[in-house]
Design an enzyme around this catalytic site. Structure first.
Site, mmCIF file in Angstrom:
data_model
loop_
_atom_site.group_PDB
_atom_site.id
_atom_site.type_symbol
_atom_site.label_atom_id
_atom_site.label_comp_id
_atom_site.label_asym_id
_atom_site.label_seq_id
_atom_site.Cartn_x
_atom_site.Cartn_y
_atom_site.Cartn_z
ATOM 1 N N TYR A 22 0.841 -1.211 0.000
ATOM 2 C CA TYR A 22 0.000 0.000 0.000
ATOM 3 C C TYR A 22 0.875 1.259 0.000
ATOM 4 C CZ TYR A 22 -3.371 3.469 1.636
ATOM 5 O OH TYR A 22 -4.142 4.587 1.772
ATOM 6 N N LYS A 26 1.670 3.898 -3.236
ATOM 7 C CA LYS A 26 1.393 5.335 -3.090
ATOM 8 C C LYS A 26 2.647 6.142 -3.416
ATOM 9 C CE LYS A 26 -1.082 7.004 0.159
ATOM 10 N NZ LYS A 26 -2.045 7.451 1.116
#
Length: 181
Positions: A22, A26
């Protein structure tokens, strides 16, 4: 399209020092935006965990049961009884209306002032006003006991624990056994 064993082999190498996919993806997205922005004036907003509204359109408004909102509602309905979490970790939640207002303000500022550098806004509260998951558990449970949800399955009684074995015990006793019955 990759074989699962290949994914398992390359993921740690790709992540490097990133804690999970994650945060890694990003960071990749932000890097790509920075490299490809050209002459565009860009701002990036980084909200922490987005939760229910503070004021707008009214206090407590949510539009879905994703993320923490879903967990809180499941706990309030008495369905969720145990969650594995660190009680001392910061529950860095930001109200959705605060995140949206920052997005609008950052868009206005970027359009009007046309900064040469990429602007990055961290929309968080944990550094200024930390609120811990253990405190969150107490507030959420006391709120649902004072203001019970309609059609609750059981009395709200969810607990956070960082102990895997205790969590597994309560999953068995409070989730699986009632489901089987």
């Amino acid at each position: 399209w990759l074989d699962e064993s290949i994914i398992q082999d390359i993921t740690p190498k790709l992540l490097g020092d990133w804690p999970n996919t994650y945060t890694y993806t990003k960071a990749l997205s932000e890097y790509l935006i920075q490299q490809e922005k050209g002459n565009l004036n860009i701002a990036i907003i980084r909200p922490s965990i987005v939760g229910a509204s503070w004021h707008e359109p009214f206090p407590g408004w949510i539009d879905s049961f994703n993320g923490t909102s879903g967990i809180f509602v499941a706990a309030g309905k008495g369905i969720l009884r145990t969650v594995i979490a660190n009680n001392e970790a910061v529950a860095d939640m930001i109200p959705v209306d605060v995140a949206i207002n920052l997005t609008l303000a950052a868009g206005w500022f970027t359009a009007v002032h046309r900064p040469k550098n990429l602007l990055v806004y961290n929309c968080t509260t944990g550094g200024i006003n930390p609120f811990f998951w253990g405190e969150m558990e107490q507030y959420v449970m006391s709120t649902f006991k004072r203001n019970p949800l309609e059609q609750a399955f059981r009395t709200p009684n969810a607990h956070l624990t960082s102990n895997y074995l205790i969590n597994q015990y309560w999953i068995t006793v409070s989730h699986k056994a009632p489901a089987i019955l």
